[in-house]
Scaffold this motif. Structure first.
Motif, PDB file in Angstrom:
ATOM      1  N   THR A  84       0.820  -1.206   0.000  1.00  0.00           N
ATOM      2  CA  THR A  84       0.000   0.000   0.000  1.00  0.00           C
ATOM      3  C   THR A  84       0.861   1.268   0.000  1.00  0.00           C
ATOM      4  N   GLN A  85       2.127   1.150   0.403  1.00  0.00           N
ATOM      5  CA  GLN A  85       3.046   2.287   0.372  1.00  0.00           C
ATOM      6  C   GLN A  85       4.040   2.077  -0.754  1.00  0.00           C
ATOM      7  N   LEU A  86       3.929   2.872  -1.816  1.00  0.00           N
ATOM      8  CA  LEU A  86       4.860   2.752  -2.931  1.00  0.00           C
ATOM      9  C   LEU A  86       6.186   3.425  -2.590  1.00  0.00           C
ATOM     10  N   PRO A  87       7.281   3.000  -3.241  1.00  0.00           N
ATOM     11  CA  PRO A  87       8.569   3.654  -3.000  1.00  0.00           C
ATOM     12  C   PRO A  87       8.510   5.137  -3.339  1.00  0.00           C
ATOM     13  N   GLU A  88       9.319   5.908  -2.677  1.00  0.00           N
ATOM     14  CA  GLU A  88       9.386   7.342  -2.932  1.00  0.00           C
ATOM     15  C   GLU A  88       9.736   7.581  -4.401  1.00  0.00           C
ATOM     16  N   THR A  89       9.074   8.496  -5.022  1.00  0.00           N
ATOM     17  CA  THR A  89       9.217   8.929  -6.417  1.00  0.00           C
ATOM     18  C   THR A  89       8.487   8.023  -7.410  1.00  0.00           C
ATOM     19  N   ILE A  90       7.925   6.887  -6.963  1.00  0.00           N
ATOM     20  CA  ILE A  90       7.137   6.026  -7.839  1.00  0.00           C
ATOM     21  C   ILE A  90       5.665   6.186  -7.477  1.00  0.00           C
ATOM     22  N   VAL A  91       4.799   6.325  -8.493  1.00  0.00           N
ATOM     23  CA  VAL A  91       3.380   6.590  -8.244  1.00  0.00           C
ATOM     24  C   VAL A  91       2.502   5.656  -9.081  1.00  0.00           C
ATOM     25  N   GLN A  92       1.261   5.554  -8.670  1.00  0.00           N
ATOM     26  CA  GLN A  92       0.260   4.833  -9.458  1.00  0.00           C
ATOM     27  C   GLN A  92      -0.065   5.658 -10.691  1.00  0.00           C
ATOM     28  N   ALA A  93       0.145   5.062 -11.852  1.00  0.00           N
ATOM     29  CA  ALA A  93      -0.104   5.782 -13.102  1.00  0.00           C
ATOM     30  C   ALA A  93      -1.456   5.442 -13.686  1.00  0.00           C
ATOM     31  N   ALA A  94      -1.940   4.204 -13.451  1.00  0.00           N
ATOM     32  CA  ALA A  94      -3.240   3.796 -13.967  1.00  0.00           C
ATOM     33  C   ALA A  94      -3.647   2.473 -13.333  1.00  0.00           C
ATOM     34  N   VAL A  95      -4.945   2.239 -13.309  1.00  0.00           N
ATOM     35  CA  VAL A  95      -5.520   0.942 -12.947  1.00  0.00           C
ATOM     36  C   VAL A  95      -6.459   0.559 -14.074  1.00  0.00           C
ATOM     37  N   LEU A  96      -6.289  -0.646 -14.595  1.00  0.00           N
ATOM     38  CA  LEU A  96      -7.148  -1.093 -15.689  1.00  0.00           C
ATOM     39  C   LEU A  96      -8.477  -1.614 -15.152  1.00  0.00           C
ATOM     40  N   GLU A  97      -9.459  -1.712 -16.049  1.00  0.00           N
ATOM     41  CA  GLU A  97     -10.760  -2.228 -15.644  1.00  0.00           C
ATOM     42  C   GLU A  97     -10.608  -3.619 -15.050  1.00  0.00           C
ATOM     43  N   ARG A  98     -11.288  -3.831 -13.946  1.00  0.00           N
ATOM     44  CA  ARG A  98     -11.099  -5.037 -13.153  1.00  0.00           C
ATOM     45  C   ARG A  98     -11.760  -6.260 -13.792  1.00  0.00           C
ATOM     46  N   ALA A  99     -11.134  -7.424 -13.578  1.00  0.00           N
ATOM     47  CA  ALA A  99     -11.729  -8.697 -13.961  1.00  0.00           C
ATOM     48  C   ALA A  99     -12.500  -9.258 -12.766  1.00  0.00           C
ATOM     49  N   ASP A 100     -12.911 -10.521 -12.853  1.00  0.00           N
ATOM     50  CA  ASP A 100     -13.640 -11.178 -11.775  1.00  0.00           C
ATOM     51  C   ASP A 100     -12.807 -11.176 -10.488  1.00  0.00           C
ATOM     52  N   VAL A 101     -13.424 -10.831  -9.376  1.00  0.00           N
ATOM     53  CA  VAL A 101     -12.689 -10.719  -8.110  1.00  0.00           C
ATOM     54  C   VAL A 101     -12.648 -12.025  -7.321  1.00  0.00           C
ATOM     55  N   HIS A 102     -13.404 -13.019  -7.703  1.00  0.00           N
ATOM     56  CA  HIS A 102     -13.589 -14.195  -6.860  1.00  0.00           C
ATOM     57  C   HIS A 102     -12.375 -15.124  -6.821  1.00  0.00           C
ATOM     58  N   ASP A 103     -12.287 -15.875  -5.728  1.00  0.00           N
ATOM     59  CA  ASP A 103     -11.390 -17.017  -5.640  1.00  0.00           C
ATOM     60  C   ASP A 103     -12.140 -18.244  -6.133  1.00  0.00           C
ATOM     61  N   VAL A 104     -11.375 -19.214  -6.627  1.00  0.00           N
ATOM     62  CA  VAL A 104     -11.959 -20.500  -7.004  1.00  0.00           C
ATOM     63  C   VAL A 104     -11.113 -21.612  -6.395  1.00  0.00           C
ATOM     64  N   ILE A 105     -11.731 -22.761  -6.187  1.00  0.00           N
ATOM     65  CA  ILE A 105     -10.967 -23.940  -5.812  1.00  0.00           C
ATOM     66  C   ILE A 105     -10.978 -24.907  -6.980  1.00  0.00           C
ATOM     67  N   VAL A 106      -9.789 -25.304  -7.393  1.00  0.00           N
ATOM     68  CA  VAL A 106      -9.630 -26.343  -8.406  1.00  0.00           C
ATOM     69  C   VAL A 106      -9.459 -27.652  -7.650  1.00  0.00           C
ATOM     70  N   TYR A 107     -10.275 -28.634  -7.966  1.00  0.00           N
ATOM     71  CA  TYR A 107     -10.300 -29.842  -7.130  1.00  0.00           C
ATOM     72  C   TYR A 107     -10.083 -31.113  -7.940  1.00  0.00           C
ATOM     73  N   LYS A 108      -9.681 -32.164  -7.212  1.00  0.00           N
ATOM     74  CA  LYS A 108      -9.581 -33.509  -7.764  1.00  0.00           C
ATOM     75  C   LYS A 108     -10.660 -34.354  -7.094  1.00  0.00           C
ATOM     76  N   GLY A 109     -11.157 -35.346  -7.799  1.00  0.00           N
ATOM     77  CA  GLY A 109     -12.254 -36.120  -7.236  1.00  0.00           C
ATOM     78  C   GLY A 109     -13.579 -35.453  -7.516  1.00  0.00           C
ATOM     79  N   THR A 110     -14.459 -35.435  -6.515  1.00  0.00           N
ATOM     80  CA  THR A 110     -15.787 -34.846  -6.684  1.00  0.00           C
ATOM     81  C   THR A 110     -15.961 -33.629  -5.792  1.00  0.00           C
ATOM     82  N   GLU A 111     -17.000 -32.850  -6.066  1.00  0.00           N
ATOM     83  CA  GLU A 111     -17.308 -31.697  -5.218  1.00  0.00           C
ATOM     84  C   GLU A 111     -17.613 -32.141  -3.791  1.00  0.00           C
ATOM     85  N   GLU A 112     -18.269 -33.289  -3.660  1.00  0.00           N
ATOM     86  CA  GLU A 112     -18.644 -33.795  -2.324  1.00  0.00           C
ATOM     87  C   GLU A 112     -17.406 -34.097  -1.483  1.00  0.00           C
TER      88      GLU A 112
END
Length: 306
Positions: A84-112
């Motif tokens: 959250t604290q950028l180095p001195e002399t470096i700044v946020q220049a842009a933020v691109l449009e956001r993609a999906d925010v969710h986490d997912v679980i990739v699993y082996k076997g079944t959902e159960e």
């Protein structure tokens, strides 16, 4: 602008995808660009949990140094990895449009199988670990490091039931498998799904170019989330979740601070008018701190420093 904008990026497949996205947007506006690939400490050290290797900026320091040395003009980051604290002399220049925010679980076997006792789930995130253990206290969580491709392969090579990923990362490089579940109950990391561009504060030409591809709504939301994390004094690996969304003229915010073992949680939910939302993240964090979050945060820091 006559000069070529040198775009610094980590050399993982996902990082390069993000850098090429930025490159395409700038080139569409008529700017000349080139990609400069670099390797970060976080990509090279994979046998130590992230929170134990000085996690603040572990994926961004290499690009920061290259920028300060004049080797690159901008750097492209997954914003959730950026302190959250950028180095001195470096700044946020842009933020691109956001993609999906969710986490997912990739699993082996079944959902159960995922809800049975004795399940083993892999993740390198303290936030994901804490929220998963809160919901499934009988499960075992194991550390998982590496880029997206490496982590998917490790899941196949080990006797684990599943591994947790950011949905956006898997989708961006077409690696989201069918055997996944969206964890809509899990509060994502602040700024998850967003891409940030940084530049030198003194480079006005580059800042002007990047401003043209900035997505204002995304920038507002991730700013609220990062203010929440900053006020809690949590690094980008601390078990902190935060998500802001704009709906019509309102901003909703969900925030969460969890004990690493998941046994204790401090949460907050607020809605604010869009015109009054600038300090929403800070206000929500202060509410959590006043409700016992300050004590919980001290305990978390003790564990992270071990």
């Amino acid at each position: 602008m006559s000069k070529i904008i040198r775009i610094g990026t980590r050399n993982s497949e996902l990082a390069l995808w993000q850098a090429h996205l930025v490159q395409g947007k700038l080139q569409d506006l008529g700017y000349q660009t080139e990609i400069v690939e670099l390797s970060s400490i976080g990509d090279e050290i994979l046998d130590i949990p992230l929170h134990q290797i000085g996690s603040m900026g572990v994926f961004t320091k290499t690009l920061d140094v290259a920028m300060l040395r004049g080797q690159i003009d901008i750097a492209v980051h997954s914003l959730k990895d950026v302190p959250t604290q950028l180095p001195e002399t470096i700044v946020q220049a842009a933020v691109l449009e956001r993609a999906d925010v969710h986490d997912v679980i990739v699993y082996k076997g079944t959902e159960e199988d995922l809800v049975a006792d004795g399940v083993t789930i892999a993740t390198g995130s303290l936030r994901r670990t804490a929220q998963w253990l809160h919901k499934y206290p009988t499960h075992t969580l194991t550390d998982l490091r590496g880029n997206v491709n490496t982590r998917l392969q490790k899941l196949q090579d080990n006797n684990w039931n599943g591994a947790i990923f950011a949905k956006a990362g898997l989708e961006r490089i077409n690696l989201l498998p069918e055997n996944h579940l969206v964890l809509d109950w899990m509060i994502p990391a602040p700024a998850q799904g967003a891409i940030m561009i940084t530049a030198l504060e003194s480079d006005k030409e580059v800042l002007e170019a990047c401003a043209k591809i900035n997505h204002e709504e995304t920038a507002l939301c991730v700013g609220i989330e990062r203010d929440f994390m900053r006020t809690l004094e949590g690094g980008c690996t601390a078990p902190i979740g935060g998500n802001a969304e704009i709906v019509a003229d309102k901003v909703t915010f969900k925030g969460l601070l969890s004990a690493i073992d998941g046994k204790e949680q401090k949460g907050v939910f607020k809605i604010a008018d869009l015109k009054d939302a600038k300090d929403l993240g800070k206000q929500c964090a202060q509410e959590i701190l006043a409700n016992g979050g300050d004590v919980l945060m001290k305990e978390i820091k003790k564990v992270i420093k071990k």
